[in-house]
Write a protein that holds these residues in place. Structure first.
Motif, mmCIF file in Angstrom:
data_model
loop_
_atom_site.group_PDB
_atom_site.id
_atom_site.type_symbol
_atom_site.label_atom_id
_atom_site.label_comp_id
_atom_site.label_asym_id
_atom_site.label_seq_id
_atom_site.Cartn_x
_atom_site.Cartn_y
_atom_site.Cartn_z
ATOM 1 N N ILE A 22 56.369 58.261 6.166
ATOM 2 C CA ILE A 22 56.166 57.760 7.526
ATOM 3 C C ILE A 22 55.060 56.721 7.473
ATOM 4 O O ILE A 22 53.945 57.016 7.052
ATOM 5 C CB ILE A 22 55.814 58.907 8.489
ATOM 6 C CG1 ILE A 22 56.964 59.914 8.507
ATOM 7 C CG2 ILE A 22 55.518 58.373 9.881
ATOM 8 C CD1 ILE A 22 56.644 61.199 9.205
ATOM 9 N N LYS A 23 55.383 55.508 7.885
ATOM 10 C CA LYS A 23 54.413 54.414 7.796
ATOM 11 C C LYS A 23 53.302 54.630 8.824
ATOM 12 O O LYS A 23 53.504 54.465 10.027
ATOM 13 C CB LYS A 23 55.107 53.070 8.031
ATOM 14 C CG LYS A 23 54.215 51.893 7.772
ATOM 15 C CD LYS A 23 54.970 50.592 7.852
ATOM 16 C CE LYS A 23 54.012 49.445 7.598
ATOM 17 N NZ LYS A 23 54.672 48.172 7.689
ATOM 18 N N ARG A 24 52.150 55.007 8.332
ATOM 19 C CA ARG A 24 50.999 55.297 9.194
ATOM 20 C C ARG A 24 49.977 54.166 9.225
ATOM 21 O O ARG A 24 49.167 54.098 10.124
ATOM 22 C CB ARG A 24 50.287 56.567 8.706
ATOM 23 C CG ARG A 24 51.056 57.831 8.913
ATOM 24 C CD ARG A 24 50.882 58.303 10.325
ATOM 25 N NE ARG A 24 51.640 59.519 10.549
ATOM 26 C CZ ARG A 24 52.016 59.922 11.727
ATOM 27 N NH1 ARG A 24 51.717 59.216 12.793
ATOM 28 N NH2 ARG A 24 52.688 61.020 11.878
ATOM 29 N N PHE A 25 49.984 53.308 8.226
ATOM 30 C CA PHE A 25 48.954 52.279 8.120
ATOM 31 C C PHE A 25 49.576 50.891 8.189
ATOM 32 O O PHE A 25 50.605 50.632 7.580
ATOM 33 C CB PHE A 25 48.184 52.434 6.804
ATOM 34 C CG PHE A 25 47.595 53.802 6.626
ATOM 35 C CD1 PHE A 25 46.441 54.168 7.289
ATOM 36 C CD2 PHE A 25 48.208 54.736 5.821
ATOM 37 C CE1 PHE A 25 45.900 55.421 7.145
ATOM 38 C CE2 PHE A 25 47.679 56.002 5.664
ATOM 39 C CZ PHE A 25 46.523 56.349 6.326
ATOM 40 N N SER A 26 48.928 50.001 8.947
ATOM 41 C CA SER A 26 49.395 48.624 9.042
ATOM 42 C C SER A 26 48.208 47.725 9.356
ATOM 43 O O SER A 26 47.168 48.190 9.828
ATOM 44 C CB SER A 26 50.469 48.487 10.120
ATOM 45 O OG SER A 26 49.945 48.870 11.372
ATOM 46 N N LYS A 27 48.389 46.436 9.102
ATOM 47 C CA LYS A 27 47.329 45.466 9.402
ATOM 48 C C LYS A 27 47.564 44.882 10.782
ATOM 49 O O LYS A 27 48.679 44.536 11.136
ATOM 50 C CB LYS A 27 47.305 44.353 8.356
ATOM 51 C CG LYS A 27 46.805 44.816 7.016
ATOM 52 C CD LYS A 27 46.647 43.662 6.065
ATOM 53 C CE LYS A 27 46.096 44.163 4.749
ATOM 54 N NZ LYS A 27 45.882 43.069 3.809
ATOM 55 N N ASN A 28 46.474 44.756 11.553
ATOM 56 C CA ASN A 28 46.587 44.148 12.875
ATOM 57 C C ASN A 28 46.456 42.627 12.739
ATOM 58 O O ASN A 28 46.407 42.098 11.635
ATOM 59 C CB ASN A 28 45.557 44.741 13.848
ATOM 60 C CG ASN A 28 44.126 44.455 13.439
ATOM 61 O OD1 ASN A 28 43.841 43.577 12.626
ATOM 62 N ND2 ASN A 28 43.195 45.211 14.004
ATOM 63 N N LYS A 35 45.419 52.808 11.694
ATOM 64 C CA LYS A 35 46.229 53.999 11.483
ATOM 65 C C LYS A 35 47.006 54.304 12.754
ATOM 66 O O LYS A 35 46.459 54.280 13.849
ATOM 67 C CB LYS A 35 45.331 55.182 11.121
ATOM 68 C CG LYS A 35 46.101 56.454 10.856
ATOM 69 C CD LYS A 35 45.157 57.570 10.452
ATOM 70 C CE LYS A 35 45.911 58.871 10.349
ATOM 71 N NZ LYS A 35 45.021 59.988 10.099
ATOM 72 N N ASN A 36 48.283 54.604 12.600
ATOM 73 C CA ASN A 36 49.132 54.982 13.719
ATOM 74 C C ASN A 36 49.112 56.509 13.832
ATOM 75 O O ASN A 36 49.655 57.202 12.983
ATOM 76 C CB ASN A 36 50.556 54.487 13.477
ATOM 77 C CG ASN A 36 51.494 54.848 14.598
ATOM 78 O OD1 ASN A 36 51.167 55.624 15.485
ATOM 79 N ND2 ASN A 36 52.686 54.290 14.560
ATOM 80 N N PRO A 37 48.507 57.061 14.898
ATOM 81 C CA PRO A 37 48.371 58.519 15.019
ATOM 82 C C PRO A 37 49.537 59.206 15.733
ATOM 83 O O PRO A 37 49.445 60.368 16.097
ATOM 84 C CB PRO A 37 47.089 58.661 15.839
ATOM 85 C CG PRO A 37 47.125 57.480 16.747
ATOM 86 C CD PRO A 37 47.750 56.356 15.933
ATOM 87 N N ALA A 79 39.669 57.929 9.165
ATOM 88 C CA ALA A 79 39.903 56.491 9.279
ATOM 89 C C ALA A 79 40.776 56.010 8.121
ATOM 90 O O ALA A 79 40.820 56.646 7.069
ATOM 91 C CB ALA A 79 38.574 55.749 9.280
ATOM 92 N N PRO A 80 41.453 54.857 8.290
ATOM 93 C CA PRO A 80 42.357 54.358 7.241
ATOM 94 C C PRO A 80 41.677 54.115 5.892
ATOM 95 O O PRO A 80 42.258 54.378 4.855
ATOM 96 C CB PRO A 80 42.879 53.049 7.805
ATOM 97 C CG PRO A 80 42.702 53.152 9.268
ATOM 98 C CD PRO A 80 41.499 54.020 9.484
ATOM 99 N N ASP A 81 40.444 53.597 5.915
ATOM 100 C CA ASP A 81 39.778 53.267 4.654
ATOM 101 C C ASP A 81 38.994 54.434 4.063
ATOM 102 O O ASP A 81 38.504 54.355 2.947
ATOM 103 C CB ASP A 81 38.862 52.054 4.837
ATOM 104 C CG ASP A 81 37.857 52.245 5.964
ATOM 105 O OD1 ASP A 81 38.065 53.149 6.790
ATOM 106 O OD2 ASP A 81 36.869 51.491 6.015
ATOM 107 N N THR A 82 38.867 55.512 4.812
ATOM 108 C CA THR A 82 38.192 56.713 4.315
ATOM 109 C C THR A 82 39.080 57.898 4.670
ATOM 110 O O THR A 82 40.261 57.757 4.853
ATOM 111 C CB THR A 82 36.789 56.876 4.944
ATOM 112 O OG1 THR A 82 36.944 56.993 6.360
ATOM 113 C CG2 THR A 82 35.890 55.704 4.620
ATOM 114 N N GLY A 83 38.496 59.031 4.818
ATOM 115 C CA GLY A 83 39.268 60.192 5.225
ATOM 116 C C GLY A 83 39.700 61.034 4.045
ATOM 117 O O GLY A 83 39.297 60.804 2.906
#
Length: 129
Positions: A22-28, A35-37, A79-83
């Motif tokens: 499931i694509k959760r991450f994308s660039k704005n 991240k798409n929650p 967050a997308p870059d951590t977590g």
């Protein structure tokens, strides 16, 4: 297609295992990763793919099963870059679900898995009934 033609893909044979990403991450627009929650509801048992397949007559006569059971679901927290990541895993021997994160392992209700922010899902093809 550019000229108005339509393209159709057909599933003619189902694999023994199914992996769903499931694509959760994308660039704005500013090129920051977001991240798409969104909660995606999915079945823990009996994911039926029969309506999306065109099995051969031989497979139909054999009674090839088109249902899948969830074996594991991976979720990203933070967050997308951590977590961190956590996994929900089904243990067939006792038919129980467990939540695994780092060195922690806890029992969990299957109802909580289907409403998590799942990132990757692993399904097992059901044996013929």
């Amino acid at each position: 297609m550019m000229n108005g033609d339509k393209r159709k893909y057909v599933i003619t044979k189902l694999p023994p295992y199914l992996i769903v990403h499931i694509k959760r991450f994308s660039k704005n627009t500013q090129q920051f990763v977001e991240k798409n929650p969104t909660i995606v509801n999915f079945p823990v048992r009996n994911l039926e793919l029969g309506n999306y397949t065109e099995l051969s007559e031989e497979d139909k006569q054999k009674g090839v099963n088109t249902k899948f059971h969830l074996m594991s679901s991976v979720q990203h927290d933070g967050a997308p870059d951590t977590g961190s990541y956590r996994a929900f895993v089904h243990f067939k021997a006792n038919d129980q679900w467990y939540e695994l994160q780092d060195l922690h392992c806890n029992g969990v209700h299957p109802q909580l898995i289907s409403v998590s922010e799942s990132y990757i899902q692993f399904y097992d093809g059901c044996a013929k009934a």
